[in-house]
Scaffold this motif. Structure first.
Motif, PDB file in Angstrom:
ATOM      1  N   ALA A  97       1.118  -1.372   0.287  1.00  0.00           N
ATOM      2  CA  ALA A  97      -0.049  -0.134   0.546  1.00  0.00           C
ATOM      3  C   ALA A  97       0.808   1.179   0.150  1.00  0.00           C
ATOM      4  CB  ALA A  97      -1.110   0.037   1.247  1.00  0.00           C
ATOM      5  N   TRP A  98       1.544   1.088   0.599  1.00  0.00           N
ATOM      6  CA  TRP A  98       2.984   2.596   0.694  1.00  0.00           C
ATOM      7  C   TRP A  98       3.450   2.548  -0.823  1.00  0.00           C
ATOM      8  CZ3 TRP A  98       4.368   5.751   4.630  1.00  0.00           C
ATOM      9  CH2 TRP A  98       5.787   6.740   4.745  1.00  0.00           C
ATOM     10  N   VAL A  99       3.668   1.338  -0.928  1.00  0.00           N
ATOM     11  CA  VAL A  99       4.499   1.839  -2.563  1.00  0.00           C
ATOM     12  C   VAL A  99       3.686   2.208  -3.120  1.00  0.00           C
ATOM     13  CG1 VAL A  99       5.728   0.779  -4.539  1.00  0.00           C
ATOM     14  CG2 VAL A  99       6.339  -0.240  -2.260  1.00  0.00           C
ATOM     15  N   LEU A 100       2.342   1.677  -3.893  1.00  0.00           N
ATOM     16  CA  LEU A 100       0.867   2.601  -4.747  1.00  0.00           C
ATOM     17  C   LEU A 100       0.848   4.001  -4.483  1.00  0.00           C
ATOM     18  CD1 LEU A 100      -1.013  -1.267  -4.655  1.00  0.00           C
ATOM     19  CD2 LEU A 100       1.187  -0.155  -6.477  1.00  0.00           C
ATOM     20  N   THR A 101       0.861   3.978  -2.798  1.00  0.00           N
ATOM     21  CA  THR A 101       0.201   5.270  -2.806  1.00  0.00           C
ATOM     22  C   THR A 101       1.080   6.292  -2.642  1.00  0.00           C
ATOM     23  OG1 THR A 101      -1.338   4.689  -1.699  1.00  0.00           O
ATOM     24  CG2 THR A 101      -0.884   6.733  -1.259  1.00  0.00           C
ATOM     25  N   ARG A 102       2.321   6.475  -2.339  1.00  0.00           N
ATOM     26  CA  ARG A 102       3.681   7.420  -2.409  1.00  0.00           C
ATOM     27  C   ARG A 102       4.984   6.897  -3.022  1.00  0.00           C
ATOM     28  NH1 ARG A 102       3.846   9.592   2.886  1.00  0.00           N
ATOM     29  NH2 ARG A 102       2.385   9.516   3.663  1.00  0.00           N
ATOM     30  N   TYR A 103       4.815   5.849  -4.252  1.00  0.00           N
ATOM     31  CA  TYR A 103       5.785   5.946  -5.141  1.00  0.00           C
ATOM     32  C   TYR A 103       4.774   6.376  -7.104  1.00  0.00           C
ATOM     33  CZ  TYR A 103       8.855   5.382  -1.753  1.00  0.00           C
ATOM     34  OH  TYR A 103       9.559   5.187  -0.363  1.00  0.00           O
ATOM     35  N   ARG A 104       5.280   6.443  -7.528  1.00  0.00           N
ATOM     36  CA  ARG A 104       4.867   6.652  -9.116  1.00  0.00           C
ATOM     37  C   ARG A 104       5.972   6.521  -9.742  1.00  0.00           C
ATOM     38  NH1 ARG A 104       1.417   7.891  -6.681  1.00  0.00           N
ATOM     39  NH2 ARG A 104       0.064   9.300  -6.050  1.00  0.00           N
ATOM     40  N   PHE A 105       6.063   5.364 -10.467  1.00  0.00           N
ATOM     41  CA  PHE A 105       6.655   4.444 -11.382  1.00  0.00           C
ATOM     42  C   PHE A 105       5.655   3.930 -13.372  1.00  0.00           C
ATOM     43  CE2 PHE A 105       5.344   2.129  -8.131  1.00  0.00           C
ATOM     44  CZ  PHE A 105       4.426   1.052  -7.997  1.00  0.00           C
ATOM     45  N   PRO A 106       6.128   3.748 -14.097  1.00  0.00           N
ATOM     46  CA  PRO A 106       5.463   2.776 -14.974  1.00  0.00           C
ATOM     47  C   PRO A 106       4.982   1.373 -14.030  1.00  0.00           C
ATOM     48  CG  PRO A 106       7.795   3.614 -15.467  1.00  0.00           C
ATOM     49  CD  PRO A 106       7.852   3.529 -14.167  1.00  0.00           C
ATOM     50  N   GLY A 107       3.816   1.355 -14.820  1.00  0.00           N
ATOM     51  CA  GLY A 107       2.965  -0.023 -14.413  1.00  0.00           C
ATOM     52  C   GLY A 107       2.613  -0.132 -13.426  1.00  0.00           C
ATOM     53  N   ARG A 108       2.210   0.754 -12.562  1.00  0.00           N
ATOM     54  CA  ARG A 108       1.633   0.983 -11.266  1.00  0.00           C
ATOM     55  C   ARG A 108       0.555   1.376 -10.954  1.00  0.00           C
ATOM     56  NH1 ARG A 108      -1.177   4.828  -8.148  1.00  0.00           N
ATOM     57  NH2 ARG A 108      -1.294   6.580  -9.741  1.00  0.00           N
ATOM     58  N   ARG A 109      -0.517   1.647 -12.127  1.00  0.00           N
ATOM     59  CA  ARG A 109      -1.351   1.209 -12.366  1.00  0.00           C
ATOM     60  C   ARG A 109      -2.088   0.048 -12.731  1.00  0.00           C
ATOM     61  NH1 ARG A 109      -4.974   5.559 -11.961  1.00  0.00           N
ATOM     62  NH2 ARG A 109      -3.463   7.896 -12.437  1.00  0.00           N
ATOM     63  N   LEU A 110      -1.199  -0.679 -13.301  1.00  0.00           N
ATOM     64  CA  LEU A 110      -1.523  -2.416 -13.448  1.00  0.00           C
ATOM     65  C   LEU A 110      -1.215  -3.270 -11.852  1.00  0.00           C
ATOM     66  CD1 LEU A 110      -1.951  -4.385 -15.574  1.00  0.00           C
ATOM     67  CD2 LEU A 110       1.016  -4.232 -15.832  1.00  0.00           C
ATOM     68  N   ASP A 112      -1.442  -2.163  -9.327  1.00  0.00           N
ATOM     69  CA  ASP A 112      -2.494  -1.497  -7.864  1.00  0.00           C
ATOM     70  C   ASP A 112      -4.152  -2.512  -8.636  1.00  0.00           C
ATOM     71  OD1 ASP A 112      -3.905  -0.481  -6.622  1.00  0.00           O
ATOM     72  OD2 ASP A 112      -4.554   1.564  -7.489  1.00  0.00           O
ATOM     73  N   ALA A 113      -3.751  -2.378 -10.046  1.00  0.00           N
ATOM     74  CA  ALA A 113      -5.090  -3.592 -10.211  1.00  0.00           C
ATOM     75  C   ALA A 113      -5.222  -4.885  -9.993  1.00  0.00           C
ATOM     76  CB  ALA A 113      -5.631  -3.032 -11.752  1.00  0.00           C
ATOM     77  N   MET A 114      -3.291  -5.131 -10.230  1.00  0.00           N
ATOM     78  CA  MET A 114      -3.568  -7.069 -10.150  1.00  0.00           C
ATOM     79  C   MET A 114      -3.390  -7.190  -8.742  1.00  0.00           C
ATOM     80  SD  MET A 114      -0.287  -7.514 -12.083  1.00  0.00           S
ATOM     81  CE  MET A 114      -0.317  -8.664 -11.875  1.00  0.00           C
ATOM     82  N   VAL A 115      -3.372  -5.940  -7.473  1.00  0.00           N
ATOM     83  CA  VAL A 115      -3.646  -6.570  -6.212  1.00  0.00           C
ATOM     84  C   VAL A 115      -5.461  -7.490  -5.882  1.00  0.00           C
ATOM     85  CG1 VAL A 115      -3.747  -5.655  -3.702  1.00  0.00           C
ATOM     86  CG2 VAL A 115      -2.278  -5.070  -5.269  1.00  0.00           C
ATOM     87  N   ASP A 116      -6.061  -6.774  -6.933  1.00  0.00           N
ATOM     88  CA  ASP A 116      -7.757  -7.136  -6.753  1.00  0.00           C
ATOM     89  C   ASP A 116      -7.995  -8.739  -6.937  1.00  0.00           C
ATOM     90  OD1 ASP A 116      -8.260  -5.122  -4.985  1.00  0.00           O
ATOM     91  OD2 ASP A 116      -9.060  -3.682  -7.071  1.00  0.00           O
ATOM     92  N   LEU A 117      -7.424  -9.417  -7.623  1.00  0.00           N
ATOM     93  CA  LEU A 117      -7.414  -9.849  -8.610  1.00  0.00           C
ATOM     94  C   LEU A 117      -7.459 -11.441  -7.771  1.00  0.00           C
ATOM     95  CD1 LEU A 117      -4.603 -10.763 -11.412  1.00  0.00           C
ATOM     96  CD2 LEU A 117      -6.690 -10.278 -11.392  1.00  0.00           C
ATOM     97  N   PRO A 118      -7.307 -11.887  -6.042  1.00  0.00           N
ATOM     98  CA  PRO A 118      -8.296 -13.005  -5.287  1.00  0.00           C
ATOM     99  C   PRO A 118      -9.311 -12.404  -5.094  1.00  0.00           C
ATOM    100  CG  PRO A 118      -5.978 -11.707  -5.048  1.00  0.00           C
ATOM    101  CD  PRO A 118      -6.068 -10.729  -6.063  1.00  0.00           C
ATOM    102  N   PHE A 119      -9.541 -11.049  -5.434  1.00  0.00           N
ATOM    103  CA  PHE A 119     -10.887 -10.511  -4.858  1.00  0.00           C
ATOM    104  C   PHE A 119     -12.082 -11.272  -6.273  1.00  0.00           C
ATOM    105  CE2 PHE A 119     -10.260  -7.406  -2.166  1.00  0.00           C
ATOM    106  CZ  PHE A 119      -9.985  -7.667  -0.847  1.00  0.00           C
ATOM    107  N   ALA A 120     -11.282 -11.313  -7.149  1.00  0.00           N
ATOM    108  CA  ALA A 120     -12.643 -11.577  -8.590  1.00  0.00           C
ATOM    109  C   ALA A 120     -12.257 -13.418  -8.556  1.00  0.00           C
ATOM    110  CB  ALA A 120     -12.002 -10.524  -9.302  1.00  0.00           C
TER     111      ALA A 120
END
Length: 292
Positions: A97-110, A112-120
């Motif tokens: 959560a810290w990395v996804l919130t505080r840093y900007r890097f290529p592929g961050r949105r991807l 972030d979306a992959m975190v929800d895969l265990p839900f779906a």
């Protein structure tokens, strides 16, 4: 006059207990009644029926089932590994959560979306995928085999599956609070002479502790009742890698409904006590660190 003295109050219940209305907006009685009815129909009544069915065995019968070696072993595997997996997720979920919130890097949105895969992802699919990857001839299992490390079909495989399904609960619980955390507090801490480590340990982490405990409780509760993703990678060996949900299913397949309900009631009681303790700790952390 204080706000507490002028706050609107609801009707008195026996013993002088009163409902304090949260605001002056209408609809408190209707929404409270709907919430109580919905909670009763969906949660309370089914659980009460389970306890009532198990109570037909009597305390002696329930205690006899609870102290059976196979049941004790399954309880130890389920709750022990669930607690361990939730603890690991609490640490690394905070890092993610810290990395996804505080840093900007290529592929961050991807990412972030992959975190929800265990839900779906269906739990059976997750279990099959994990078993294939961590099997002795799998991608990761073949790399661990020369070191004598076996993951699939062992308690370690259960731990991996529970970490997989529990990580999103911690990340999604901590992430909004971390995004809203005022960075001026960190800057003020730095200007007062605190090091980066002191700022993290004494300013940032105490503010995040209630959210981390909430994520821990959610991950723990999900792990205790997990079935689909575990049975494919666990090996399901009695006294070694057998979980309580599987033991309940086995009892049902053997038409031992009384034993199944008794084991379910025992699991319910232990889970309730565990989650209650976590919630009390969470409430204490909010009172202690809520204004850090």
């Amino acid at each position: 006059m204080s706000d507490a003295a002028t706050a609107p109050r609801g009707p008195a219940w026996p013993g002088g207990v009163r409902f304090r209305r949260p605001s002056a907006l209408p609809g408190f009685g209707l929404t409270f009644g709907f919430a109580a009815l919905y909670l009763s129909l969906i949660v309370l009544i089914p659980l009460a029926a389970l306890v009532l069915r198990a109570s037909g065995l009597g305390l002696d019968g329930i205690w006899r089932i609870a102290t059976m070696p196979r049941v004790l072993a399954a309880l130890q595997v389920s709750f022990g590994l669930s607690f361990a997996a939730a603890a690991v997720n609490a640490v690394f979920g905070l890092v993610v959560a810290w990395v996804l919130t505080r840093y900007r890097f290529p592929g961050r949105r991807l990412l972030d979306a992959m975190v929800d895969l265990p839900f779906a992802l269906p739990t059976a699919v997750a279990g099959i995928a994990l078993a294939a990857i961590y099997a002795p001839n799998g991608w990761i299992g073949s790399l661990l085999a020369p070191f004598g490390i076996k993951v699939a079909f062992t308690p370690l495989g259960i731990f991996v599956a529970l970490v997989f399904i529990g990580l999103p609960f911690v990340v999604r619980t901590v992430q909004p609070l971390l995004a809203d955390l005022d960075r001026e507090i960190e800057e003020a801490s730095a200007t007062l002479g605190a090091t980066r480590r002191q700022t993290v340990l004494r300013v940032v982490l105490p503010s995040l502790l209630p959210a981390v405990l909430t994520g821990f409780a959610l991950a723990f509760g999900r792990a205790v009742g997990e079935y689909g993703s575990v049975i494919f990678i666990a090996g399901n060996m009695p006294f070694r890698s057998e979980i309580v949900p599987l033991l309940i299913v086995i009892q049902l397949e053997e038409f031992n409904y009384a034993g199944a309900t008794a084991i379910a009631a025992i699991m319910l009681a232990i889970a309730f006590v565990s989650l209650l303790a976590i919630n009390l700790l969470q409430a204490w952390s909010r009172r202690r660190f809520g204004h850090v």
